[in-house]
Design a protein around this motif. Structure first.
Motif, mmCIF file in Angstrom:
data_model
loop_
_atom_site.group_PDB
_atom_site.id
_atom_site.type_symbol
_atom_site.label_atom_id
_atom_site.label_comp_id
_atom_site.label_asym_id
_atom_site.label_seq_id
_atom_site.Cartn_x
_atom_site.Cartn_y
_atom_site.Cartn_z
ATOM 1 N N GLN A 1 70.401 -3.735 -25.262
ATOM 2 C CA GLN A 1 70.113 -5.079 -25.775
ATOM 3 C C GLN A 1 70.339 -6.129 -24.683
ATOM 4 O OE1 GLN A 1 72.915 -5.008 -28.945
ATOM 5 N NE2 GLN A 1 71.714 -3.591 -30.186
ATOM 6 N N THR A 2 71.386 -5.946 -23.898
ATOM 7 C CA THR A 2 71.702 -6.890 -22.828
ATOM 8 C C THR A 2 70.625 -6.869 -21.748
ATOM 9 O OG1 THR A 2 74.064 -6.595 -23.231
ATOM 10 C CG2 THR A 2 73.429 -7.538 -21.112
ATOM 11 N N LEU A 3 70.148 -5.686 -21.398
ATOM 12 C CA LEU A 3 69.095 -5.572 -20.386
ATOM 13 C C LEU A 3 67.803 -6.230 -20.861
ATOM 14 C CD1 LEU A 3 69.771 -1.930 -19.158
ATOM 15 C CD2 LEU A 3 70.015 -4.026 -17.803
ATOM 16 N N LEU A 4 67.559 -6.169 -22.161
ATOM 17 C CA LEU A 4 66.388 -6.851 -22.715
ATOM 18 C C LEU A 4 66.525 -8.362 -22.540
ATOM 19 C CD1 LEU A 4 63.740 -6.814 -24.373
ATOM 20 C CD2 LEU A 4 65.155 -6.862 -26.436
ATOM 21 N N SER B 1 73.807 -11.036 -30.294
ATOM 22 C CA SER B 1 74.817 -12.011 -30.715
ATOM 23 C C SER B 1 75.623 -11.544 -31.912
ATOM 24 C CB SER B 1 74.146 -13.343 -31.046
ATOM 25 O OG SER B 1 73.241 -13.190 -32.108
ATOM 26 N N ARG B 2 75.035 -10.627 -32.733
ATOM 27 C CA ARG B 2 75.711 -10.109 -33.931
ATOM 28 C C ARG B 2 76.156 -11.238 -34.850
ATOM 29 N NH1 ARG B 2 74.350 -5.816 -31.795
ATOM 30 N NH2 ARG B 2 75.363 -3.800 -32.105
ATOM 31 N N LEU B 3 75.324 -12.277 -34.980
ATOM 32 C CA LEU B 3 75.727 -13.433 -35.785
ATOM 33 C C LEU B 3 75.848 -13.111 -37.267
ATOM 34 C CD1 LEU B 3 73.568 -16.217 -34.104
ATOM 35 C CD2 LEU B 3 75.995 -15.741 -33.793
ATOM 36 N N ASP B 4 75.192 -12.021 -37.694
ATOM 37 C CA ASP B 4 75.214 -11.677 -39.119
ATOM 38 C C ASP B 4 76.219 -10.570 -39.418
ATOM 39 O OD1 ASP B 4 73.827 -9.763 -37.701
ATOM 40 O OD2 ASP B 4 72.365 -9.382 -39.290
ATOM 41 N N ILE C 1 88.236 -11.488 -22.094
ATOM 42 C CA ILE C 1 87.698 -10.792 -23.277
ATOM 43 C C ILE C 1 88.071 -9.317 -23.249
ATOM 44 C CG2 ILE C 1 85.552 -9.983 -24.357
ATOM 45 C CD1 ILE C 1 84.316 -12.702 -23.624
ATOM 46 N N ILE C 2 87.881 -8.681 -22.097
ATOM 47 C CA ILE C 2 88.191 -7.246 -21.996
ATOM 48 C C ILE C 2 89.677 -6.994 -22.203
ATOM 49 C CG2 ILE C 2 88.181 -5.240 -20.466
ATOM 50 C CD1 ILE C 2 85.437 -6.019 -21.601
ATOM 51 N N LYS C 3 90.525 -7.838 -21.642
ATOM 52 C CA LYS C 3 91.967 -7.695 -21.839
ATOM 53 C C LYS C 3 92.343 -7.858 -23.307
ATOM 54 C CE LYS C 3 93.718 -6.778 -17.792
ATOM 55 N NZ LYS C 3 94.491 -5.518 -17.555
ATOM 56 N N GLN C 4 91.696 -8.821 -23.991
ATOM 57 C CA GLN C 4 91.971 -9.040 -25.411
ATOM 58 C C GLN C 4 91.546 -7.839 -26.257
ATOM 59 O OE1 GLN C 4 89.897 -12.733 -26.092
ATOM 60 N NE2 GLN C 4 91.734 -13.981 -25.779
ATOM 61 N N HIS C 5 90.609 -7.062 -25.755
ATOM 62 C CA HIS C 5 90.161 -5.858 -26.458
ATOM 63 C C HIS C 5 90.967 -4.617 -26.058
ATOM 64 C CE1 HIS C 5 86.683 -8.297 -27.590
ATOM 65 N NE2 HIS C 5 86.331 -7.344 -28.430
ATOM 66 N N GLY C 6 92.019 -4.824 -25.302
ATOM 67 C CA GLY C 6 92.865 -3.693 -24.907
ATOM 68 C C GLY C 6 92.309 -2.889 -23.761
ATOM 69 N N GLY C 7 91.386 -3.461 -23.014
ATOM 70 C CA GLY C 7 90.761 -2.739 -21.915
ATOM 71 C C GLY C 7 91.083 -3.323 -20.560
ATOM 72 N N ASP C 8 90.260 -2.974 -19.584
ATOM 73 C CA ASP C 8 90.485 -3.433 -18.222
ATOM 74 C C ASP C 8 89.138 -3.534 -17.515
ATOM 75 O OD1 ASP C 8 91.885 -4.316 -16.047
ATOM 76 O OD2 ASP C 8 92.485 -2.323 -15.363
ATOM 77 N N SER D 1 84.720 -7.295 -30.939
ATOM 78 C CA SER D 1 83.704 -8.295 -31.239
ATOM 79 C C SER D 1 82.437 -7.957 -30.459
ATOM 80 C CB SER D 1 84.192 -9.690 -30.848
ATOM 81 O OG SER D 1 83.125 -10.611 -30.896
ATOM 82 N N PRO D 2 81.386 -7.499 -31.138
ATOM 83 C CA PRO D 2 80.151 -7.128 -30.424
ATOM 84 C C PRO D 2 79.584 -8.259 -29.588
ATOM 85 C CG PRO D 2 80.098 -6.291 -32.668
ATOM 86 C CD PRO D 2 81.290 -7.191 -32.575
ATOM 87 N N SER D 3 79.611 -9.499 -30.112
ATOM 88 C CA SER D 3 79.037 -10.614 -29.359
ATOM 89 C C SER D 3 79.823 -10.875 -28.078
ATOM 90 C CB SER D 3 78.995 -11.876 -30.225
ATOM 91 O OG SER D 3 80.291 -12.280 -30.600
ATOM 92 N N GLN D 4 81.148 -10.733 -28.140
ATOM 93 C CA GLN D 4 81.964 -10.965 -26.945
ATOM 94 C C GLN D 4 81.749 -9.854 -25.912
ATOM 95 O OE1 GLN D 4 86.056 -11.557 -27.998
ATOM 96 N NE2 GLN D 4 85.699 -13.563 -28.927
ATOM 97 N N ILE D 5 81.688 -8.612 -26.394
ATOM 98 C CA ILE D 5 81.463 -7.491 -25.468
ATOM 99 C C ILE D 5 80.095 -7.627 -24.808
ATOM 100 C CG2 ILE D 5 81.188 -4.992 -25.278
ATOM 101 C CD1 ILE D 5 83.219 -4.731 -27.582
ATOM 102 N N ASN D 6 79.077 -8.001 -25.594
ATOM 103 C CA ASN D 6 77.751 -8.220 -25.026
ATOM 104 C C ASN D 6 77.760 -9.355 -24.011
ATOM 105 O OD1 ASN D 6 76.096 -6.229 -26.106
ATOM 106 N ND2 ASN D 6 75.746 -7.346 -27.998
ATOM 107 N N GLN D 7 78.579 -10.370 -24.262
ATOM 108 C CA GLN D 7 78.690 -11.482 -23.311
ATOM 109 C C GLN D 7 79.224 -10.984 -21.971
ATOM 110 O OE1 GLN D 7 81.219 -14.712 -24.553
ATOM 111 N NE2 GLN D 7 81.043 -15.786 -22.598
ATOM 112 N N VAL D 8 80.210 -10.089 -22.025
ATOM 113 C CA VAL D 8 80.759 -9.512 -20.798
ATOM 114 C C VAL D 8 79.694 -8.705 -20.063
ATOM 115 C CG1 VAL D 8 82.425 -7.871 -19.856
ATOM 116 C CG2 VAL D 8 83.126 -9.443 -21.667
#
Length: 258
Positions: A115-118, A97-100, A222-229, A143-150
């Protein structure tokens, strides 16, 4: 919650067994204490002393014959293992979540996948085999939490597409200033006429009530907002492959300042 509850129940059980062993230790210590008092008290009746020796000797023999000392040591090891497992999950959740941490930071995709597989372990274990083919990657910025969500959404969908048992293959590599993540499953696949709709809000191929149809649309945004696809390919009955592309940290910084 399930992943934490399993080792927690295991630790609770071993601690209860340790509590039972402590009753034996408490009795033994008390009888030893009585023996010492009798040995250090002048005029102690020899018969009473002999009976106390017999009691203590019998208790020691019982402890040895039952293997209580070795069993207690093993219970302690098992408890420590369970607690370490809980700690691992909690740390994984925190990292996931990278809350800190700052909303935007350099992020290691390979670590994010681990981390996601865990976190997704409950969906995968005893049913889905995961193969990890990680390449050496530069960091991405976002945003690490958003990327992890994807990553979680994609892996979760892949696991749910597999009816009984199957395989998920995750590959990572980088080229042309982009980091690529491929998640391939051996699930039921997506019909060709529906493939172009999977990123639409509220569209889902799951049964009514089994999904909101927002997971992939949120992931796409989320991916589009990060400049990706993010693109998908699929063959009915053979599985699907999702490929996520994100700009590396240096590329993202250049795009931001351009």
């Amino acid at each position: 919650a399930h992943e934490i509850n399993t080792p927690l129940g295991y630790v609770s059980s071993t601690v209860e067994m340790l509590g039972e062993r402590m009753d034996i230790v408490d009795t033994l210590v008390g009888d030893f204490d009585n023996l010492i008092k009798m040995l250090t008290t002048p005029g102690t009746d020899d018969g009473a002393l002999e009976r106390q020796f017999t009691i203590v000797s019998g208790e020691i023999s019982a402890v040895r014959s039952e293997g209580s000392v070795q069993e207690t040591a093993q219970l302690l090891k098992d408890s420590i293992y369970g607690l370490n497992r809980i700690q691992e999950i909690v740390v994984g959740l925190k990292d996931f979540s990278r809350l800190d941490r700052a909303m935007t930071a350099d992020f290691d995709i390979n670590k994010g996948l681990d981390q996601t597989l865990l976190i997704a372990q409950n969906l995968l274990k005893n049913r889905v085999a995961v193969t990890r083919n990680y390449g050496k990657l530069p960091n991405v910025t976002g945003s690490p939490s958003q990327i992890n969500q994807v990553l979680l959404n994609i892996i979760k969908n892949a696991a749910e597409a597999i009816d009984v048992s199957g395989k998920i293959t995750i590959k990572t590599w980088s080229d042309h200033g982009m980091v690529r993540i491929s998640v391939e499953d051996t699930g039921s696949g997506i019909p060709a006429n529906l493939l172009s709709k999977i990123f639409d809000p509220f569209f889902t191929t799951k049964e009514v009530g089994a999904g909101t149809g927002l997971g992939l649309s949120i992931s796409y945004k989320i991916i589009k907002q990060h400049g990706g696809d993010i693109v998908a390919s699929s063959e009915t009955g053979k599985g699907s492959t999702f490929v996520i592309s994100l700009p590396v940290a240096e590329t993202a910084a250049i795009r931001k300042t351009a």
